[in-house]
Design a protein around this motif. Structure first.
Motif, PDB file in Angstrom:
ATOM      1  N   GLY A  98      -4.288 -54.759 -14.262  1.00  0.00           N
ATOM      2  CA  GLY A  98      -4.073 -55.942 -15.080  1.00  0.00           C
ATOM      3  C   GLY A  98      -3.730 -55.563 -16.515  1.00  0.00           C
ATOM      4  N   GLU A  99      -3.515 -56.574 -17.325  1.00  0.00           N
ATOM      5  CA  GLU A  99      -3.102 -56.384 -18.716  1.00  0.00           C
ATOM      6  C   GLU A  99      -4.183 -56.877 -19.663  1.00  0.00           C
ATOM      7  OE1 GLU A  99      -0.388 -54.975 -19.616  1.00  0.00           O
ATOM      8  OE2 GLU A  99       0.989 -55.061 -17.917  1.00  0.00           O
ATOM      9  N   ALA A 100      -4.257 -56.265 -20.824  1.00  0.00           N
ATOM     10  CA  ALA A 100      -5.170 -56.742 -21.865  1.00  0.00           C
ATOM     11  C   ALA A 100      -4.755 -58.148 -22.287  1.00  0.00           C
ATOM     12  CB  ALA A 100      -5.142 -55.803 -23.059  1.00  0.00           C
ATOM     13  N   PRO A 101      -5.714 -59.033 -22.556  1.00  0.00           N
ATOM     14  CA  PRO A 101      -5.369 -60.421 -22.873  1.00  0.00           C
ATOM     15  C   PRO A 101      -4.678 -60.617 -24.216  1.00  0.00           C
ATOM     16  CG  PRO A 101      -7.725 -60.059 -23.124  1.00  0.00           C
ATOM     17  CD  PRO A 101      -7.158 -58.814 -22.509  1.00  0.00           C
ATOM     18  N   HIS A 102      -4.871 -59.682 -25.148  1.00  0.00           N
ATOM     19  CA  HIS A 102      -4.240 -59.817 -26.463  1.00  0.00           C
ATOM     20  C   HIS A 102      -4.136 -58.436 -27.106  1.00  0.00           C
ATOM     21  CE1 HIS A 102      -8.434 -59.592 -27.748  1.00  0.00           C
ATOM     22  NE2 HIS A 102      -8.695 -60.687 -27.032  1.00  0.00           N
ATOM     23  N   ALA A 103      -3.417 -58.367 -28.216  1.00  0.00           N
ATOM     24  CA  ALA A 103      -3.133 -57.080 -28.862  1.00  0.00           C
ATOM     25  C   ALA A 103      -4.405 -56.402 -29.362  1.00  0.00           C
ATOM     26  CB  ALA A 103      -2.156 -57.295 -30.022  1.00  0.00           C
ATOM     27  N   GLY A 168       0.073 -43.536 -28.324  1.00  0.00           N
ATOM     28  CA  GLY A 168       1.214 -44.376 -27.977  1.00  0.00           C
ATOM     29  C   GLY A 168       0.782 -45.796 -27.665  1.00  0.00           C
ATOM     30  N   ARG A 169      -0.365 -45.914 -27.016  1.00  0.00           N
ATOM     31  CA  ARG A 169      -0.878 -47.259 -26.701  1.00  0.00           C
ATOM     32  C   ARG A 169      -1.386 -47.945 -27.972  1.00  0.00           C
ATOM     33  NH1 ARG A 169      -0.311 -46.820 -21.472  1.00  0.00           N
ATOM     34  NH2 ARG A 169      -0.827 -44.879 -20.422  1.00  0.00           N
ATOM     35  N   VAL A 170      -1.925 -47.148 -28.892  1.00  0.00           N
ATOM     36  CA  VAL A 170      -2.313 -47.711 -30.193  1.00  0.00           C
ATOM     37  C   VAL A 170      -1.066 -48.230 -30.913  1.00  0.00           C
ATOM     38  CG1 VAL A 170      -3.196 -47.140 -32.489  1.00  0.00           C
ATOM     39  CG2 VAL A 170      -4.398 -46.322 -30.447  1.00  0.00           C
ATOM     40  N   LEU A 171      -0.009 -47.419 -30.913  1.00  0.00           N
ATOM     41  CA  LEU A 171       1.249 -47.833 -31.546  1.00  0.00           C
ATOM     42  C   LEU A 171       1.774 -49.110 -30.909  1.00  0.00           C
ATOM     43  CD1 LEU A 171       3.702 -47.305 -33.384  1.00  0.00           C
ATOM     44  CD2 LEU A 171       4.638 -45.858 -31.554  1.00  0.00           C
ATOM     45  N   ALA A 172       1.753 -49.175 -29.571  1.00  0.00           N
ATOM     46  CA  ALA A 172       2.243 -50.369 -28.882  1.00  0.00           C
ATOM     47  C   ALA A 172       1.400 -51.590 -29.235  1.00  0.00           C
ATOM     48  CB  ALA A 172       2.236 -50.135 -27.370  1.00  0.00           C
ATOM     49  N   ALA A 173       0.080 -51.413 -29.303  1.00  0.00           N
ATOM     50  CA  ALA A 173      -0.798 -52.543 -29.626  1.00  0.00           C
ATOM     51  C   ALA A 173      -0.542 -53.051 -31.046  1.00  0.00           C
ATOM     52  CB  ALA A 173      -2.258 -52.124 -29.463  1.00  0.00           C
ATOM     53  N   VAL A 174      -0.368 -52.124 -31.985  1.00  0.00           N
ATOM     54  CA  VAL A 174      -0.109 -52.530 -33.376  1.00  0.00           C
ATOM     55  C   VAL A 174       1.224 -53.257 -33.482  1.00  0.00           C
ATOM     56  CG1 VAL A 174       0.338 -51.658 -35.701  1.00  0.00           C
ATOM     57  CG2 VAL A 174      -1.558 -50.720 -34.361  1.00  0.00           C
ATOM     58  N   LEU A 175       2.259 -52.720 -32.838  1.00  0.00           N
ATOM     59  CA  LEU A 175       3.573 -53.370 -32.881  1.00  0.00           C
ATOM     60  C   LEU A 175       3.522 -54.738 -32.211  1.00  0.00           C
ATOM     61  CD1 LEU A 175       5.929 -50.354 -32.099  1.00  0.00           C
ATOM     62  CD2 LEU A 175       5.562 -51.488 -34.298  1.00  0.00           C
ATOM     63  N   TRP A 176       2.774 -54.846 -31.132  1.00  0.00           N
ATOM     64  CA  TRP A 176       2.618 -56.139 -30.455  1.00  0.00           C
ATOM     65  C   TRP A 176       1.920 -57.126 -31.385  1.00  0.00           C
ATOM     66  CZ3 TRP A 176      -1.318 -56.859 -25.854  1.00  0.00           C
ATOM     67  CH2 TRP A 176      -1.260 -58.186 -25.404  1.00  0.00           C
ATOM     68  N   VAL A 178       1.895 -57.097 -34.635  1.00  0.00           N
ATOM     69  CA  VAL A 178       2.753 -57.436 -35.778  1.00  0.00           C
ATOM     70  C   VAL A 178       3.941 -58.293 -35.353  1.00  0.00           C
ATOM     71  CG1 VAL A 178       4.278 -56.462 -37.533  1.00  0.00           C
ATOM     72  CG2 VAL A 178       2.049 -55.400 -37.090  1.00  0.00           C
ATOM     73  N   ARG A 179       4.601 -57.896 -34.240  1.00  0.00           N
ATOM     74  CA  ARG A 179       5.849 -58.551 -33.844  1.00  0.00           C
ATOM     75  C   ARG A 179       5.664 -59.670 -32.825  1.00  0.00           C
ATOM     76  NH1 ARG A 179       9.506 -53.143 -32.609  1.00  0.00           N
ATOM     77  NH2 ARG A 179       9.424 -52.211 -34.708  1.00  0.00           N
ATOM     78  N   GLY A 180       4.558 -59.636 -32.102  1.00  0.00           N
ATOM     79  CA  GLY A 180       4.337 -60.633 -31.064  1.00  0.00           C
ATOM     80  C   GLY A 180       5.139 -60.398 -29.801  1.00  0.00           C
ATOM     81  N   ASP A 181       5.688 -59.207 -29.635  1.00  0.00           N
ATOM     82  CA  ASP A 181       6.525 -58.886 -28.464  1.00  0.00           C
ATOM     83  C   ASP A 181       5.903 -57.696 -27.743  1.00  0.00           C
ATOM     84  OD1 ASP A 181       8.423 -58.251 -26.573  1.00  0.00           O
ATOM     85  OD2 ASP A 181      10.040 -57.840 -28.008  1.00  0.00           O
ATOM     86  N   ARG A 182       5.151 -57.976 -26.662  1.00  0.00           N
ATOM     87  CA  ARG A 182       4.460 -56.901 -25.949  1.00  0.00           C
ATOM     88  C   ARG A 182       5.446 -55.930 -25.316  1.00  0.00           C
ATOM     89  NH1 ARG A 182       0.022 -57.771 -21.178  1.00  0.00           N
ATOM     90  NH2 ARG A 182      -1.094 -58.732 -22.924  1.00  0.00           N
ATOM     91  N   GLY A 184       8.616 -55.310 -26.020  1.00  0.00           N
ATOM     92  CA  GLY A 184       9.337 -54.540 -27.023  1.00  0.00           C
ATOM     93  C   GLY A 184       8.469 -53.454 -27.640  1.00  0.00           C
ATOM     94  N   ALA A 185       7.192 -53.761 -27.856  1.00  0.00           N
ATOM     95  CA  ALA A 185       6.270 -52.776 -28.421  1.00  0.00           C
ATOM     96  C   ALA A 185       6.086 -51.598 -27.466  1.00  0.00           C
ATOM     97  CB  ALA A 185       4.927 -53.445 -28.708  1.00  0.00           C
ATOM     98  N   ARG A 186       6.000 -51.884 -26.184  1.00  0.00           N
ATOM     99  CA  ARG A 186       5.812 -50.799 -25.209  1.00  0.00           C
ATOM    100  C   ARG A 186       7.079 -49.964 -25.048  1.00  0.00           C
ATOM    101  NH1 ARG A 186       1.830 -53.301 -20.519  1.00  0.00           N
ATOM    102  NH2 ARG A 186       0.017 -53.485 -21.895  1.00  0.00           N
ATOM    103  N   ARG A 187       8.212 -50.590 -25.168  1.00  0.00           N
ATOM    104  CA  ARG A 187       9.458 -49.809 -25.119  1.00  0.00           C
ATOM    105  C   ARG A 187       9.535 -48.856 -26.304  1.00  0.00           C
ATOM    106  NH1 ARG A 187      11.786 -54.741 -23.460  1.00  0.00           N
ATOM    107  NH2 ARG A 187      12.561 -55.133 -25.568  1.00  0.00           N
ATOM    108  N   ALA A 188       9.135 -49.344 -27.472  1.00  0.00           N
ATOM    109  CA  ALA A 188       9.139 -48.488 -28.665  1.00  0.00           C
ATOM    110  C   ALA A 188       8.175 -47.319 -28.502  1.00  0.00           C
ATOM    111  CB  ALA A 188       8.766 -49.317 -29.900  1.00  0.00           C
TER     112      ALA A 188
END
Length: 396
Positions: A98-103, A168-176, A178-182, A184-188
């Motif tokens: 499953g996925e985390a409910p929020h950033a 990398g997961r920390v980076l994705a969570a922070v970008l998510w 900030v940007r609200g795009d899960r 896109g954050a994971r692709r980055a």
């Protein structure tokens, strides 16, 4: 990752090891007993070094387990189911369903492991200092000091900003956040992981070629693993976005290419196998029910002189060994395995009867159509492509 051996449960979570743990254990024990411990504590018998090395290596694996358990417990706190924890050659894997409910939850799950490793480094460092102050002996101090250093390295290295590392997961969570795009954050984070893997490979090659230190091969292997894993995570994110809402039945090839139990190998090869690009084919009985799978490789093992006599039913693998799909299943649950397999084929079955087949080509086509904004729809056999063929005639 498939577990080779199950160790039990911790906090209700299945714990296991992959066979590759044996490799890292042997390397750790050998290095500790031959180099690290004798270098820090001279004058002990070889048997003592080897015994202490085993204890230190086990404590290191326990620290790895604590790292992964921290991820798992925080994930479970936020409602994410944890299937298992597996230790392997390059560390550990927490299998989350499953996925985390929020950033914020995603960030805390990612940080939990490195924090525990850094805390562990502090605990081992304090224990080493205490052992030294109490006169426990240089062997204990050296072993505890090594554990402190290794846990610190583990915590810091995992915080490097690139998937699949925790950083990398920390980076994705922070970008998510900030940007609200899960997605896109994971692709980055995946792209960052690919770059990080390339840098590690380059550093390892420089160490090998310029410094003549073959220890750099470990950096090459680690960088290669990171780059491949980062690419796989990026692909999975793209697939999940592109294939959202698409079912197996929307994408499968139908009618399916198949053979029949009563068909001779020679006839099947001449009329079906030689004409179609698959390496594996479903096999049906005369009532049209799926009974097994047969591969070209398996057919090739039958002597040429026997192929007119031997029937497909005699050489096909039982259907219970096949990855059978339901046409109503979400495609995203099936796509990664098929794409990774290259030429993999899976039968699609409804009430025991072959409805169609799924190949990596079907998944790739569906992904490309989805990227064009088109939802694939081939369910029910209403439409076919050049890759769809009618079943072979069982009377042949």
């Amino acid at each position: 990752m498939r577990q080779t051996a199950r160790l039990g449960r911790l906090a209700g979570i299945p714990i296991g090891v992959h066979w590759s743990v044996l490799v890292i254990m042997l390397l750790l024990v050998q290095g500790l007993a031959s180099v690290i411990l004798p270098g820090g504590a001279r004058g002990y018998p070889a048997a003592v070094y080897w015994g202490v090395a085993v204890i230190v290596a086990v404590l290191f694996l326990a620290a790895l387990l604590a790292h992964e358990l921290a991820h798992a417990l925080v994930a479970r706190h936020y409602g994410v189911r944890v299937r298992a924890i597996t230790l392997w050659l390059l560390g550990g894997v927490s299998e989350l369903d499953g996925e985390a409910p929020h950033a914020r939850a995603d960030l805390l799950i990612a940080l939990a492991g490195p924090v525990v490793s850094l805390v562990g480094a502090g605990v081992f460092a304090a224990a080493a200092a205490g052992a030294s102050a109490s006169g426990a002996g240089p062997l204990a101090v050296t072993g505890l000091g090594w554990l402190a250093v290794v846990n610190a390295i583990l915590g810091v290295f995992n915080l490097l900003p690139g998937a699949p590392l925790d950083g990398g997961r920390v980076l994705a969570a922070v970008l998510w956040w900030v940007r609200g795009d899960r997605a896109g954050a994971r692709r980055a984070a995946g792209r960052a992981g690919t770059v990080l893997g390339g840098l590690l490979i380059a550093a390892g090659l420089v160490e090998v070629l310029l410094a003549a230190n073959f220890g750099g091969l470990w950096l090459v292997v680690l960088g290669w693993f990171l780059a491949l894993s980062a690419h796989a995570e990026t692909t999975h994110v793209m697939l999940r976005k592109a294939l959202a809402g698409v079912r197996v039945g929307d994408v499968m090839t139908t009618p399916a290419v198949c053979g029949y139990t009563s068909q001779s190998i020679a006839d099947f090869v001449a009329t079906v196998a030689r004409r179609h690009p698959h390496r594996v084919f479903p096999v049906l009985d005369l009532d049209g029910r799926l009974v097994g799978l047969v591969s070209i490789n398996r057919l090739a093992k039958v002597p040429r002189t026997d192929r007119e006599r031997v029937r497909l039913g005699e050489v096909s693998a039982p259907v219970d060994r096949a990855h059978v799909l339901d046409p109503a299943a979400p495609l995203i649950d099936t796509a990664p395995a098929l794409l990774a397999g290259g030429h993999r084929l899976a039968p699609v079955v409804t009430d025991g009867r072959l409805t169609g087949i799924m190949t990596s080509g079907d998944v790739a086509r569906a992904t490309e159509l989805a990227e064009l904004g088109i939802t694939p729809d081939r369910g029910g056999g209403a439409a076919t492509t050049s890759g769809s063929h009618a079943p072979a005639d069982p009377a042949r």
